[in-house]
Design a protein around this motif. Structure first.
Motif, PDB file in Angstrom:
ATOM      1  N   VAL A 162       0.836  -1.204   0.000  1.00 21.87           N
ATOM      2  CA  VAL A 162       0.000   0.000   0.000  1.00 21.87           C
ATOM      3  C   VAL A 162       0.873   1.256   0.000  1.00 21.87           C
ATOM      4  O   VAL A 162       0.580   2.239  -0.709  1.00 21.87           O
ATOM      5  CB  VAL A 162      -0.959  -0.005   1.209  1.00 21.87           C
ATOM      6  CG1 VAL A 162      -1.683   1.338   1.336  1.00 21.87           C
ATOM      7  CG2 VAL A 162      -1.959  -1.140   1.091  1.00 21.87           C
ATOM      8  N   GLY A 163       1.947   1.226   0.780  1.00 26.99           N
ATOM      9  CA  GLY A 163       2.844   2.375   0.811  1.00 26.99           C
ATOM     10  C   GLY A 163       3.491   2.644  -0.537  1.00 26.99           C
ATOM     11  O   GLY A 163       3.562   3.797  -0.987  1.00 26.99           O
ATOM     12  N   SER A 164       3.942   1.585  -1.204  1.00 27.72           N
ATOM     13  CA  SER A 164       4.592   1.755  -2.513  1.00 27.72           C
ATOM     14  C   SER A 164       3.615   2.288  -3.554  1.00 27.72           C
ATOM     15  O   SER A 164       3.942   3.197  -4.328  1.00 27.72           O
ATOM     16  CB  SER A 164       5.172   0.412  -2.972  1.00 27.72           C
ATOM     17  OG  SER A 164       6.154  -0.047  -2.078  1.00 27.72           O
ATOM     18  N   VAL A 324       7.124  -0.509  -9.234  1.00 31.03           N
ATOM     19  CA  VAL A 324       7.964  -1.692  -9.394  1.00 31.03           C
ATOM     20  C   VAL A 324       8.061  -2.473  -8.087  1.00 31.03           C
ATOM     21  O   VAL A 324       7.956  -3.708  -8.071  1.00 31.03           O
ATOM     22  CB  VAL A 324       9.368  -1.287  -9.888  1.00 31.03           C
ATOM     23  CG1 VAL A 324      10.312  -2.485  -9.877  1.00 31.03           C
ATOM     24  CG2 VAL A 324       9.282  -0.705 -11.285  1.00 31.03           C
ATOM     25  N   GLU A 325       8.253  -1.763  -6.988  1.00 31.31           N
ATOM     26  CA  GLU A 325       8.344  -2.435  -5.686  1.00 31.31           C
ATOM     27  C   GLU A 325       7.029  -3.130  -5.347  1.00 31.31           C
ATOM     28  O   GLU A 325       7.019  -4.261  -4.839  1.00 31.31           O
ATOM     29  CB  GLU A 325       8.696  -1.423  -4.588  1.00 31.31           C
ATOM     30  CG  GLU A 325      10.071  -0.794  -4.718  1.00 31.31           C
ATOM     31  CD  GLU A 325      11.187  -1.751  -4.336  1.00 31.31           C
ATOM     32  OE1 GLU A 325      10.900  -2.924  -4.018  1.00 31.31           O
ATOM     33  OE2 GLU A 325      12.353  -1.329  -4.370  1.00 31.31           O
ATOM     34  N   ALA A 326       5.903  -2.474  -5.606  1.00 31.16           N
ATOM     35  CA  ALA A 326       4.600  -3.063  -5.295  1.00 31.16           C
ATOM     36  C   ALA A 326       4.338  -4.301  -6.154  1.00 31.16           C
ATOM     37  O   ALA A 326       3.890  -5.333  -5.650  1.00 31.16           O
ATOM     38  CB  ALA A 326       3.493  -2.028  -5.515  1.00 31.16           C
ATOM     39  N   VAL A 327       4.633  -4.198  -7.455  1.00 33.50           N
ATOM     40  CA  VAL A 327       4.396  -5.331  -8.359  1.00 33.50           C
ATOM     41  C   VAL A 327       5.275  -6.516  -7.981  1.00 33.50           C
ATOM     42  O   VAL A 327       4.809  -7.665  -7.944  1.00 33.50           O
ATOM     43  CB  VAL A 327       4.654  -4.906  -9.817  1.00 33.50           C
ATOM     44  CG1 VAL A 327       4.682  -6.128 -10.729  1.00 33.50           C
ATOM     45  CG2 VAL A 327       3.585  -3.932 -10.282  1.00 33.50           C
ATOM     46  N   SER A 328       6.539  -6.258  -7.688  1.00 37.58           N
ATOM     47  CA  SER A 328       7.444  -7.355  -7.327  1.00 37.58           C
ATOM     48  C   SER A 328       7.009  -8.030  -6.031  1.00 37.58           C
ATOM     49  O   SER A 328       7.112  -9.259  -5.902  1.00 37.58           O
ATOM     50  CB  SER A 328       8.877  -6.836  -7.198  1.00 37.58           C
ATOM     51  OG  SER A 328       8.981  -5.892  -6.145  1.00 37.58           O
ATOM     52  N   THR A 329       6.501  -7.246  -5.092  1.00 36.57           N
ATOM     53  CA  THR A 329       6.032  -7.819  -3.824  1.00 36.57           C
ATOM     54  C   THR A 329       4.791  -8.672  -4.031  1.00 36.57           C
ATOM     55  O   THR A 329       4.696  -9.798  -3.517  1.00 36.57           O
ATOM     56  CB  THR A 329       5.733  -6.709  -2.809  1.00 36.57           C
ATOM     57  OG1 THR A 329       6.916  -5.924  -2.605  1.00 36.57           O
ATOM     58  CG2 THR A 329       5.294  -7.293  -1.478  1.00 36.57           C
ATOM     59  N   LEU A 330       3.822  -8.153  -4.786  1.00 35.34           N
ATOM     60  CA  LEU A 330       2.573  -8.884  -5.012  1.00 35.34           C
ATOM     61  C   LEU A 330       2.813 -10.160  -5.815  1.00 35.34           C
ATOM     62  O   LEU A 330       2.306 -11.235  -5.466  1.00 35.34           O
ATOM     63  CB  LEU A 330       1.565  -7.989  -5.730  1.00 35.34           C
ATOM     64  CG  LEU A 330       0.930  -6.882  -4.882  1.00 35.34           C
ATOM     65  CD1 LEU A 330       0.034  -6.000  -5.747  1.00 35.34           C
ATOM     66  CD2 LEU A 330       0.130  -7.472  -3.729  1.00 35.34           C
TER      67      LEU A 330
END
Length: 483
Positions: A162-164, A324-330
Motif C-alpha cells: 500500500v505504501g509503494s 515496481v516495488e509493489a508489483v514485485s512484492t505482489l
C-alpha cells in the motif's frame, strides 16, 4: 480425558490472562502495517540526490548507505539477547521510536554526517524487527502459531505494498513532492509507535523468563541437570517430538512459579543448540544457501534505486520505483503461494534446483547492469525478487522442518548474522569509499558474478550428493550376498 480437561483449562486460563490471541494479534498487525506503510521509501535515492538534500552519488552510495549494513551487523546479536531479556514489547517500542527518528531526520537533517546518523537509526529499526516476529509466540498458545504468523506477515506485506502504490500515485498522478511523501511516512510510523504501547506485556520469554513446575523444568533454567538426565537434548526434532511439546508449552504459560536464568547459562544453551542444529547436513546446506544468497539480495535491493537513477535520472524522466516495488512484492507473494502446492523431493534435487535458480538470478542481475534500458531493468528486478522470495520460502520451510519451535529464532538469527557479516565484508571491499569505492555498474557485475559462484557451489554439491546416493545400493550388494 483428564489430560484433555487440563489442556482446556490451561487454554482458557491463558485466554483470560492475555485477553486471548485476537487482541495482541490485531495490535501487532496494526503496528506492522503502519510501520511498513512508507510511501517515500521507494524514492529514497532520488530524494537524497535531489534538491532537498543535494548530496552527490559518491556520498550516497559509497559513504552513507554502507552505514546501514555496519549498524545492522553490530546491533543484531545484542538486540537478539535484549529482545528476550526485556520480553519483546520494549524492543518493539524502540523500533517505532527509531523509525520516527529516522524519518524526522530524513525531513530536516542536512549533510553527510547527519544522514549517516540517520542510517544508524534505520539500522536499529531493522535489527529490532526480530521482536515483532517473535512477540506473538509468547502471547498465544502453539495451536494458533501458524494462523497468527500468517496474519502478522500479511500485515507487513500489505503495508509495504500500500505504501509503494500510494507513493507512486502521489508522485505520478498528484505530482506531490518527495518531501511530502516523507511527511506521510513519518505520520505512519508514528501510528505504529502508538499502537506498540497498547500491546500486552508478555509474562515469559524463551530464555531469560520462564514459568516452571516442580516436575517439568525447562532445559534453559536448569541446563546442567537437563544435560545429565536427558543426554543430547538438541533442537533437531521429529514431528512427534514437536507435537509433544505443544501441551507442555501451553501449560507452562500458566504455572505460577517464574524464574530467570543467568546470561552465561543462556550463552551456553545457545552454543550447545548451535552445535547440535548445524550437525544436520540438510539444515547446514539450506542455511549456507540462506546466508550466501541473502547477502547478495541485500546488496542488490539496497543499490537498485541507485542503478535506476543512473540509467534514467529522476530529474529528466518519470520514475516508477513505487510501482515496481509493489508489483514485485505482489507477484512474489503469489509465486510463494503457488510453491506451497508444488511437490518436489527437495532432499534429492534441492541443491541442483538452488543452483539453477541462482544461475537465473545471476543472469537477471547482469542484464539489469548491462542493457541500459530502464524498463528492462525494472522487469529484471521484479523477476529477481520473485525468484528470491520463492527460494527463501522453500529454505525457511526446509530448515523449520528439521527444528523444534524453540530453535527457530536461533538458527534464523545465525543465518541472518552470517549473511550480514558477508554483506559487510562485500560492502567494505566493493562499496566503501575508503577501499575500492567502485561505481554502481561495476558493483552489479560483481553481484551477478557472486550469484553465479553460488550456483556453481550448489551444482557441484548437488551432483556429488546424487552420485553418492546412487552408489550406495551398489556398495550394499556384496554385503547382502555374503550374508
Amino acid at each position: 480425558m483428564a489430560a484433555m480437561e487440563l489442556r482446556e483449562a490451561v487454554r482458557w486460563r491463558a485466554a483470560g490472562r492475555h485477553g486471548g490471541w485476537l487482541l495482541p494479534t490485531c495490535l501487532l498487525c496494526t503496528n506492522g502495517f503502519f510501520a511498513n506503510l512508507r510511501p517515500s521509501e521507494p524514492f529514497l535515492t532520488p530524494y537524497l540526490l535531489g534538491p532537498d538534500k543535494n548530496l552527490t552519488e559518491r556520498q550516497v552510495f559509497n559513504e552513507i548507505y554502507p552505514v546501514w549494513t555496519y549498524s545492522y551487523l553490530i546491533l543484531l546479536f545484542p538486540v537478539f539477547i535484549a529482545t528476550d531479556y526485556l520480553r519483546y514489547k520494549p524492543v518493539i517500542i524502540l523500533q517505532g521510536l527509531s523509525l520516527i527518528v529516522t524519518w524526522f531526520m530524513l525531513l530536516y537533517a542536512q549533510g553527510t554526517l547527519a544522514i549517516q546518523f540517520l542510517e544508524f537509526f534505520y539500522g536499529i529499526s531493522t535489527a529490532t524487527e526480530i521482536a515483532y516476529y517473535s512477540y506473538i509466540y509468547s502471547m498465544v498458545e502453539p495451536g494458533v502459531y501458524q494462523k497468527v504468523t500468517s496474519y502478522c506477515r500479511t500485515a507487513t506485506l500489505a503495508g509495504f505494498t500500500v505504501g509503494s502504490i500510494t507513493g507512486q500515485v502521489l508522485v505520478s498522478v498528484a505530482h506531490w513532492s518527495l518531501f511530502s511523501l516523507n511527511i506521510i511516512s513519518l505520520v505512519s510510523v508514528s501510528v505504529a509507535f502508538s499502537a506498540a504501547w497498547f500491546l500486552p506485556m508478555p509474562m515469559k520469554s524463551l530464555f531469560f523468563h520462564q514459568n516452571l513446575t516442580d516436575g517439568n523444568e525447562s532445559k534453559k533454567v536448569d541446563f546442567e541437570k537437563s544435560e545429565k538426565q536427558n543426554g543430547d537434548f538438541g533442537c533437531i526434532a521429529e514431528p512427534e517430538e514437536i507435537e509433544a511439546q505443544v501441551p507442555l508449552k501451553a501449560a507452562e504459560e500458566q504455572l505460577p512459579e517464574k524464574k530467570s536464568v543467568t546470561f552465561l547459562t543462556v550463552l551456553r544453551i545457545l552454543w550447545k543448540d548451535f552445535l547440535h542444529c548445524y550437525s544436520s547436513r540438510t539444515l547446514l546446506c539450506w542455511s549456507v544457501w540462506w546466508a550466501l544468497s541473502t547477502c547478495g539480495y541485500f546488496q542488490v535491493v539496497n543499490y537498485s534505486q541507485g542503478l535506476w537513477e543512473k540509467i534514467a535520472p529522476s530529474s529528466h524522466s518519470d520514475i516508477y520505483n513505487g510501482c515496481v516495488e509493489a508489483v514485485s512484492t505482489l507477484l512474489g507473494a503469489v509465486a510463494v503461494f503457488i510453491v506451497g502446492y508444488v511437490k518436489i523431493s527437495w532432499s534429492t534435487w534441492g541443491e541442483l534446483l538452488l543452483a539453477a535458480f541462482n544461475l537465473i538470478i545471476a543472469v537477471t542481475v547482469y542484464i539489469m547492469d548491462v542493457i541500459g534500458n530502464i524498463w528492462v531493468c525494472y522487469i529484471m528486478y521484479v523477476l529477481f525478487r520473485i525468484l528470491y522470495m520463492i527460494l527463501i520460502t522453500i529454505a525457511t520451510f526446509q530448515i523449520a522442518a528439521n527444528l523444534s519451535m524453540e530453535c527457530y529464532a536461533l538458527v534464523f538469527g545465525v543465518n541472518t548474522f552470517i549473511a550480514l557479516l558477508l554483506q559487510t565484508l562485500m560492502t567494505v571491499i566493493v562499496v566503501d569509499s575508503s577501499v575500492l569505492g567502485l561505481d554502481l555498474f561495476t558493483q552489479f557485475k560483481i553481484y551477478a558474478g557472486y550469484f553465479a559462484v553460488i550456483a556453481a557451489i550448489f551444482f557441484v554439491s548437488g551432483v556429488y550428493h546424487i552420485l553418492k546416493n546412487c552408489q550406495k545400493p551398489k556398495q550394499d550388494k556384496p554385503n547382502s550376498s555374503e550374508t
